[in-house]
Design a protein around this motif. Structure first.
Motif, PDB file in Angstrom:
ATOM      1  N   UNK B   4       0.840  -1.179   0.000  1.00 15.94           N
ATOM      2  CA  UNK B   4       0.000   0.000   0.000  1.00 15.94           C
ATOM      3  C   UNK B   4       0.878   1.232   0.000  1.00 15.94           C
ATOM      4  N   UNK B   5       0.220   2.343  -0.172  1.00 15.91           N
ATOM      5  CA  UNK B   5       0.897   3.627  -0.136  1.00 15.91           C
ATOM      6  C   UNK B   5       1.782   3.787   1.097  1.00 15.91           C
ATOM      7  N   UNK B   6       1.209   3.428   2.256  1.00 12.38           N
ATOM      8  CA  UNK B   6       1.942   3.667   3.496  1.00 12.38           C
ATOM      9  C   UNK B   6       3.163   2.766   3.622  1.00 12.38           C
ATOM     10  N   UNK B   7       2.986   1.536   3.178  1.00 12.58           N
ATOM     11  CA  UNK B   7       4.080   0.598   3.283  1.00 12.58           C
ATOM     12  C   UNK B   7       5.212   0.989   2.335  1.00 12.58           C
ATOM     13  N   UNK B   8       4.828   1.522   1.191  1.00 17.10           N
ATOM     14  CA  UNK B   8       5.814   2.007   0.246  1.00 17.10           C
ATOM     15  C   UNK B   8       6.592   3.163   0.866  1.00 17.10           C
ATOM     16  N   UNK B  28      -5.506   0.633  11.418  1.00 12.64           N
ATOM     17  CA  UNK B  28      -5.840   2.063  11.369  1.00 12.64           C
ATOM     18  C   UNK B  28      -6.563   2.432  10.074  1.00 12.64           C
ATOM     19  N   UNK B  29      -6.229   1.707   9.009  1.00 15.52           N
ATOM     20  CA  UNK B  29      -6.826   1.995   7.707  1.00 15.52           C
ATOM     21  C   UNK B  29      -8.311   1.677   7.712  1.00 15.52           C
ATOM     22  N   UNK B  67       5.228  10.985  10.096  1.00 14.92           N
ATOM     23  CA  UNK B  67       3.965  11.568   9.629  1.00 14.92           C
ATOM     24  C   UNK B  67       3.047  10.602   8.902  1.00 14.92           C
ATOM     25  N   UNK B  68       3.011   9.392   9.367  1.00 18.83           N
ATOM     26  CA  UNK B  68       2.071   8.428   8.813  1.00 18.83           C
ATOM     27  C   UNK B  68       0.838   8.386   9.707  1.00 18.83           C
ATOM     28  N   UNK B  83      -4.719   7.573  11.432  1.00 17.56           N
ATOM     29  CA  UNK B  83      -3.897   7.500  10.223  1.00 17.56           C
ATOM     30  C   UNK B  83      -4.042   8.795   9.438  1.00 17.56           C
ATOM     31  N   UNK B  84      -2.923   9.362   9.010  1.00 12.50           N
ATOM     32  CA  UNK B  84      -2.988  10.556   8.174  1.00 12.50           C
ATOM     33  C   UNK B  84      -3.322  10.107   6.754  1.00 12.50           C
ATOM     34  N   UNK B  85      -4.187  10.858   6.099  1.00 11.73           N
ATOM     35  CA  UNK B  85      -4.631  10.507   4.741  1.00 11.73           C
ATOM     36  C   UNK B  85      -5.425   9.211   4.679  1.00 11.73           C
TER      37      UNK B  85
END
Lengths: 151, 151
Positions: B4-8, B28-29, B67-68, B83-85
């Motif tokens: 996912x975006x966050x893991x990347x 959190x997602x 900042x995640x 979770x941000x975003x």
DNA sequence: TTTCATATTGATAATGATTTTCATTATCAA
DNA sequence: TTGATAATGAAAATCATTATCAATATGAAA
């Protein structure tokens, strides 16, 4: 018996005027800072070495309940306390908090607009969410002059 | 490898993609709530019973730094995380906090005016106090519908 | 004043969230 | 597959705050 406005207030509400309570009020009356319970305890010990930390906490809890002090949470693990209607301080103010050295700056500039908007927002939110708003906090977090240079 | 975006994002910053980290992000997602470390731990155990509470704390600390996630302090003794975003949530929002049941309502209504004023105030304060503002919080505390009836 | 019920205290132990420690394990580049 | 080391989990340590409880101080009534 009455020593000050605050002590009279205590008395009026039926609370006793005890040594620890007088000391806590006097300490808070003479500072512009936001002291933690520990800070107050250390100062209190210099005035009366037999005072206990527990009493400081209890006193602060009581004072918070009867609106003599305001308890603040600035994102540290410990709370900080401020006397309401402290003559050394501005009536109503918001806070700038340095995330590095934990210094707190009170500001009362531009409060008119800020508070106006807050009130307006509060009204709208109350209606929309059927939420009864008691108070709000506005905190600006960042770095004070000193810490900008150090960081 | 990337999930996912966050893991990347994690990967990009040079952090390893570990089991606890993936689990925390996924938890959190999939929530709109503001979970405490303990809340997350309980959910994580259901996914992988060998996970440790310590890792939850460590992961949340890391995510906050990069900042995640955003760590919130709503006046309870424990922190809450968001979770941000998060696609389930509004981009930017402020909070209504029930002081009785601790429920948090996100709101993004009237944010334009609010944020505009905040920005204006931030600029003025920055100049006047030579303070570098990083972020601000606006919290409205009060009673939610349910608790108004009960209190 | 002296007395007395009880509000309040201080020492200590308990709590609860978060951190630290440290030996073990998992990750990922070579 | 290997190996350096980042990351983990269990347990102990911290730290602010609360609860417990016997001892004491306070203020109203006698």
């Amino acid at each position: 018996m009455k020593d000050s406005f605050w002590q009279e207030h205590l008395c009026y509400l039926g609370f006793r005027l005890t040594v620890p309570r007088k000391i806590v009020i006097n300490i808070l009356k003479e500072t512009e800072k936001h002291l933690s319970a520990e800070d107050i305890y250390v100062k209190a010990l210099k005035i009366n070495p037999s005072i206990g930390l527990t009493s400081i906490y209890r006193t602060l809890l009581l004072f918070t309940k009867i609106n003599v002090v305001q308890k603040h949470d600035f994102g540290e693990k410990k709370a900080r306390y401020e006397l309401i209607n402290n003559p050394l301080k501005k009536e109503h103010h918001h806070h700038l908090i340095c995330t590095r050295c934990k210094t707190v700056i009170d500001y009362a500039d531009f409060m008119k607009e800020e508070v106006e908007l807050m009130t307006k927002t509060e009204n709208k939110l109350s209606k929309k969410y059927h939420f009864k708003i008691i108070y709000h906090t506005v905190h600006f977090y960042g770095l004070c002059v000193k810490c900008q240079k150090l960081a």
